[in-house]
Design a protein around this motif. Structure first.
Motif, PDB file in Angstrom:
ATOM      1  N   GLU A   1      -1.208 -91.196  32.119  1.00 15.01           N
ATOM      2  CA  GLU A   1      -1.903 -91.361  33.335  1.00 15.01           C
ATOM      3  C   GLU A   1      -3.051 -90.013  33.461  1.00 15.01           C
ATOM      4  N   ALA A   2      -4.141 -90.285  33.916  1.00 13.53           N
ATOM      5  CA  ALA A   2      -5.119 -89.322  33.933  1.00 13.53           C
ATOM      6  C   ALA A   2      -5.553 -88.998  35.391  1.00 13.53           C
ATOM      7  N   PHE A   3      -5.908 -88.060  35.723  1.00 12.27           N
ATOM      8  CA  PHE A   3      -6.116 -87.069  37.091  1.00 12.27           C
ATOM      9  C   PHE A   3      -7.101 -86.205  36.943  1.00 12.27           C
ATOM     10  N   GLN A   4      -7.686 -85.760  38.146  1.00 12.00           N
ATOM     11  CA  GLN A   4      -8.524 -84.799  38.261  1.00 12.00           C
ATOM     12  C   GLN A   4      -7.960 -83.921  39.423  1.00 12.00           C
ATOM     13  N   VAL A   5      -7.882 -82.421  39.355  1.00  7.46           N
ATOM     14  CA  VAL A   5      -7.765 -81.775  40.613  1.00  7.46           C
ATOM     15  C   VAL A   5      -8.899 -82.060  41.450  1.00  7.46           C
ATOM     16  N   THR A   6      -8.745 -82.123  42.796  1.00  6.82           N
ATOM     17  CA  THR A   6      -9.913 -82.032  43.696  1.00  6.82           C
ATOM     18  C   THR A   6     -10.683 -80.772  44.012  1.00  6.82           C
ATOM     19  N   ASP A   7     -11.656 -80.913  44.308  1.00  5.96           N
ATOM     20  CA  ASP A   7     -12.687 -79.623  44.513  1.00  5.96           C
ATOM     21  C   ASP A   7     -11.784 -78.718  45.560  1.00  5.96           C
ATOM     22  N   LYS A   8     -11.114 -79.241  46.557  1.00 11.70           N
ATOM     23  CA  LYS A   8     -10.408 -78.481  47.556  1.00 11.70           C
ATOM     24  C   LYS A   8      -9.084 -77.704  46.744  1.00 11.70           C
ATOM     25  N   GLY A   9      -8.558 -78.563  45.949  1.00  3.78           N
ATOM     26  CA  GLY A   9      -7.406 -77.850  45.042  1.00  3.78           C
ATOM     27  C   GLY A   9      -7.977 -76.891  44.396  1.00  3.78           C
ATOM     28  N   MET A  10      -8.979 -77.051  43.710  1.00  2.00           N
ATOM     29  CA  MET A  10      -9.735 -75.766  42.533  1.00  2.00           C
ATOM     30  C   MET A  10      -9.871 -74.879  43.306  1.00  2.00           C
ATOM     31  N   ALA A  11     -10.501 -74.973  44.504  1.00  2.00           N
ATOM     32  CA  ALA A  11     -10.790 -73.629  45.407  1.00  2.00           C
ATOM     33  C   ALA A  11      -9.763 -72.770  45.909  1.00  2.00           C
ATOM     34  N   MET A  12      -8.828 -73.682  46.438  1.00  2.00           N
ATOM     35  CA  MET A  12      -7.680 -73.045  46.908  1.00  2.00           C
ATOM     36  C   MET A  12      -6.786 -72.391  46.008  1.00  2.00           C
ATOM     37  N   VAL A  13      -6.473 -73.124  44.663  1.00  2.00           N
ATOM     38  CA  VAL A  13      -5.689 -72.271  43.500  1.00  2.00           C
ATOM     39  C   VAL A  13      -6.575 -71.149  43.148  1.00  2.00           C
ATOM     40  N   ASP A  14      -7.994 -71.278  43.124  1.00  2.00           N
ATOM     41  CA  ASP A  14      -8.671 -70.272  42.551  1.00  2.00           C
ATOM     42  C   ASP A  14      -8.677 -68.915  43.351  1.00  2.00           C
ATOM     43  N   ALA A  15      -8.323 -69.126  44.733  1.00  2.00           N
ATOM     44  CA  ALA A  15      -8.250 -68.067  45.800  1.00  2.00           C
ATOM     45  C   ALA A  15      -6.895 -67.669  45.811  1.00  2.00           C
ATOM     46  N   GLY A  16      -5.956 -68.168  45.277  1.00  2.00           N
ATOM     47  CA  GLY A  16      -4.529 -67.909  45.406  1.00  2.00           C
ATOM     48  C   GLY A  16      -3.657 -68.223  46.568  1.00  2.00           C
ATOM     49  N   ALA A  17      -4.288 -69.207  47.320  1.00  2.00           N
ATOM     50  CA  ALA A  17      -3.777 -69.793  48.373  1.00  2.00           C
ATOM     51  C   ALA A  17      -2.778 -70.670  48.314  1.00  2.00           C
ATOM     52  N   LEU A  18      -2.414 -71.332  46.888  1.00  2.00           N
ATOM     53  CA  LEU A  18      -1.229 -72.237  46.782  1.00  2.00           C
ATOM     54  C   LEU A  18      -0.465 -71.389  45.813  1.00  2.00           C
ATOM     55  N   LEU A  19       0.842 -71.476  45.754  1.00  2.00           N
ATOM     56  CA  LEU A  19       1.802 -70.706  45.004  1.00  2.00           C
ATOM     57  C   LEU A  19       2.986 -71.810  44.649  1.00  2.00           C
ATOM     58  N   PRO A  20       3.507 -71.816  43.409  1.00  2.00           N
ATOM     59  CA  PRO A  20       4.615 -72.561  42.815  1.00  2.00           C
ATOM     60  C   PRO A  20       5.611 -72.798  43.595  1.00  2.00           C
ATOM     61  N   ASN A  21       6.286 -73.741  43.722  1.00  2.00           N
ATOM     62  CA  ASN A  21       7.600 -73.855  44.529  1.00  2.00           C
ATOM     63  C   ASN A  21       8.564 -73.338  43.706  1.00  2.00           C
ATOM     64  N   PRO A  22       9.557 -72.513  44.539  1.00  2.00           N
ATOM     65  CA  PRO A  22      10.828 -72.043  43.568  1.00  2.00           C
ATOM     66  C   PRO A  22      11.492 -73.049  42.783  1.00  2.00           C
ATOM     67  N   GLU A  23      11.542 -74.081  43.472  1.00  2.00           N
ATOM     68  CA  GLU A  23      12.407 -75.210  42.696  1.00  2.00           C
ATOM     69  C   GLU A  23      11.436 -75.896  41.823  1.00  2.00           C
ATOM     70  N   PRO A  24      11.877 -75.831  40.318  1.00  2.00           N
ATOM     71  CA  PRO A  24      10.602 -76.368  39.397  1.00  2.00           C
ATOM     72  C   PRO A  24      10.140 -77.787  39.503  1.00  2.00           C
TER      73      PRO A  24
END
Length: 466
Positions: A304-327
């Motif tokens: 299956e193929a996907f793209q991360v949205t522009d909003k998701g790219m911006a938020m990850v690049d800014a450090g606004a989103l962090l990984p969940n402690p549960e894998p």
């Protein structure tokens, strides 16, 4: 970037992304790295725990960064106690008369604009309402359901898909696997994934760590000679709840590589660049870069193929989103430095589905094969013996120039040839032949060099002397 100039090491923390620049990996230990970060962020070294992957084993203080395979831009995961007492902090008198240190949270919560940031009066002495509102909005994201992906369709090479799937299936899908996809960005906003490259990595059923790659420059050199670009990534994961499309770690992995591709100008979309969306800097450009995943179904492996949205790219690049402690959770954790609004409500976690746009995927057989051994699967460097075995298997023990040329239609083999100083000079000619093949095969002189390096002897007698 060479190690002599130093590398940049990034740290993913509960309050966002930090970084240290100009670090010499050859001469710096984990303990020294902690010390540098502690002095900059006013932390205590004993409370700092570093690991290569989220919730992974803690790195030993005496370990040298180069021995850990750290490369430029490497992300380390930094954990520290919630009530961390930084060095040089203030002290207070408790109700029972004891003099104690003020915790970082207590010391900054009242004055700091956001966790880990300065107080507003320390940023600027005087603020008007419009400036305050602009500052507030710079750390606020409004998340909506994703629209269509920029990439209309991804075409995956049939043999590429079979090769990657067969290896993952041999491990019963219990070892996460990762590879870069190389191919072509088409003007109609489609992607052709022609071949792949699997970098050194450590995969398990719970996590994936990419290691230092000594062949990274050779991979890019061969791709350029073939007219190919890095068009995406592909990864596998163990069987899990079908409702989880991407886990939080997978979303961040895909977003980071998509952001990197966008900043390098790979696969630009024909539209104008989107307006700034990441705090303090321009948002990453739009790109056709894709993330393909391999999952197990009853009938076998499915891509299956996907793209991360522009909003998701911006938020990850800014450090606004962090990984969940549960894998294996799909909920991304919002950094306390940011405010995220989802469906008109402030959210502390956001499901990965808000940042994923599906891409149609088809399969087609392209020109390159995928039979040459992959060193990251073998866990060792390749040798001339591997080259000999491949040529004999594909073209026989005494191949003609035409038969030998056919055996060279393999991206991983070309990367190996490029990595060998004795063979590097002939790789451009081989790539030219692959791009425009002829019935005569590669030039006879190059064939002799290859066969000699591989230890192959011609059975045919030499021509008579004239």
């Amino acid at each position: 970037m060479s190690s002599s100039a130093g590398i940049t090491v990034r740290f993913r923390t509960k309050v966002g992304m930090w970084r240290l620049n100009h670090i010499n990996p050859e001469d710096t230990t984990v303990l020294e790295l902690k010390g540098l970060l502690a002095s900059e962020k006013d932390l205590d070294v004993p409370d700092m725990r570093l690991s290569l992957q989220f919730n992974g084993p803690q790195l030993q203080d005496e370990a040298v960064l180069a021995d850990l395979g750290l490369r430029n831009g490497q992300i380390l995961f930094l954990a520290f106690d919630k009530e961390l007492v930084p060095t040089g902090t203030a002290r207070k008198v408790t109700a029972d008369g004891r003099l104690v240190a003020v915790s970082h949270d207590d010391a900054t919560s009242r004055s700091a604009f956001k966790p880990g940031m300065l107080a507003m009066r320390d940023m600027k002495r005087h603020w008007n309402w419009m400036e305050f509102e602009a500052l507030q909005k710079a750390f606020e994201f409004v998340v909506k359901r994703p629209g269509p992906a920029h990439c209309r369709r991804t075409t995956l090479d049939t043999d590429l898909g079979a090769d990657f799937h067969n290896f993952v299936a041999e491990m019963a899908y219990q070892q996460r696997r990762f590879a870069f996809l190389y191919g072509i960005f088409r003007e109609d906003n489609e992607v052709e994934a022609i071949t792949l490259y699997e970098p050194p990595q450590l995969g398990s059923d719970t996590g994936l760590t990419l290691l230092e790659d000594p062949d990274a420059e050779h991979v890019e050199a061969v791709a350029k000679m073939l007219g190919l670009e890095r068009v995406g990534i592909v990864f596998s994961h163990p069987p899990r709840d079908k409702e989880i499309v991407f886990t939080s770690q997978e979303l961040i992995l895909a977003a980071e590589h998509q952001v990197k591709a966008a900043k390098e100008g790979l696969g630009p979309v024909a539209e104008e660049e989107k307006e700034a969306d990441a705090p303090g800097e321009e948002a990453p450009k739009r790109t056709l870069f894709v993330a393909v995943k391999l999952k197990k179904e009853e009938e076998g492996g499915v891509y299956e193929a996907f793209q991360v949205t522009d909003k998701g790219m911006a938020m990850v690049d800014a450090g606004a989103l962090l990984p969940n402690p549960e894998p294996d959770k799909a909920a991304l954790v919002v950094s306390p430095k940011f405010d995220v609004v989802v469906e008109a409500k402030k959210a502390e976690t956001v499901d990965t589905s808000f940042f994923l746009a599906p891409v149609a995927i088809t399969h087609l057989r392209f020109q390159l094969s995928h039979r040459f051994p992959k060193p990251s699967r073998l866990g060792r460097r390749l040798t001339s013996s591997d080259l000999k075995q491949h040529i004999v298997k594909c073209a026989g023990a005494s191949p003609s120039s035409a038969a030998l040329a056919e055996a060279l239609f393999d991206f991983q083999l070309l990367v190996y040839l490029q990595s060998e100083p004795a063979l590097r000079s002939i790789v451009p000619a081989i790539c030219d032949y692959i791009l425009e093949p002829s019935g005569e095969g590669i030039p006879e002189g190059y064939a002799i060099i290859l066969k000699s390096f591989a230890g192959l002897e011609d059975d045919e007698p030499p021509p008579p002397a004239t």
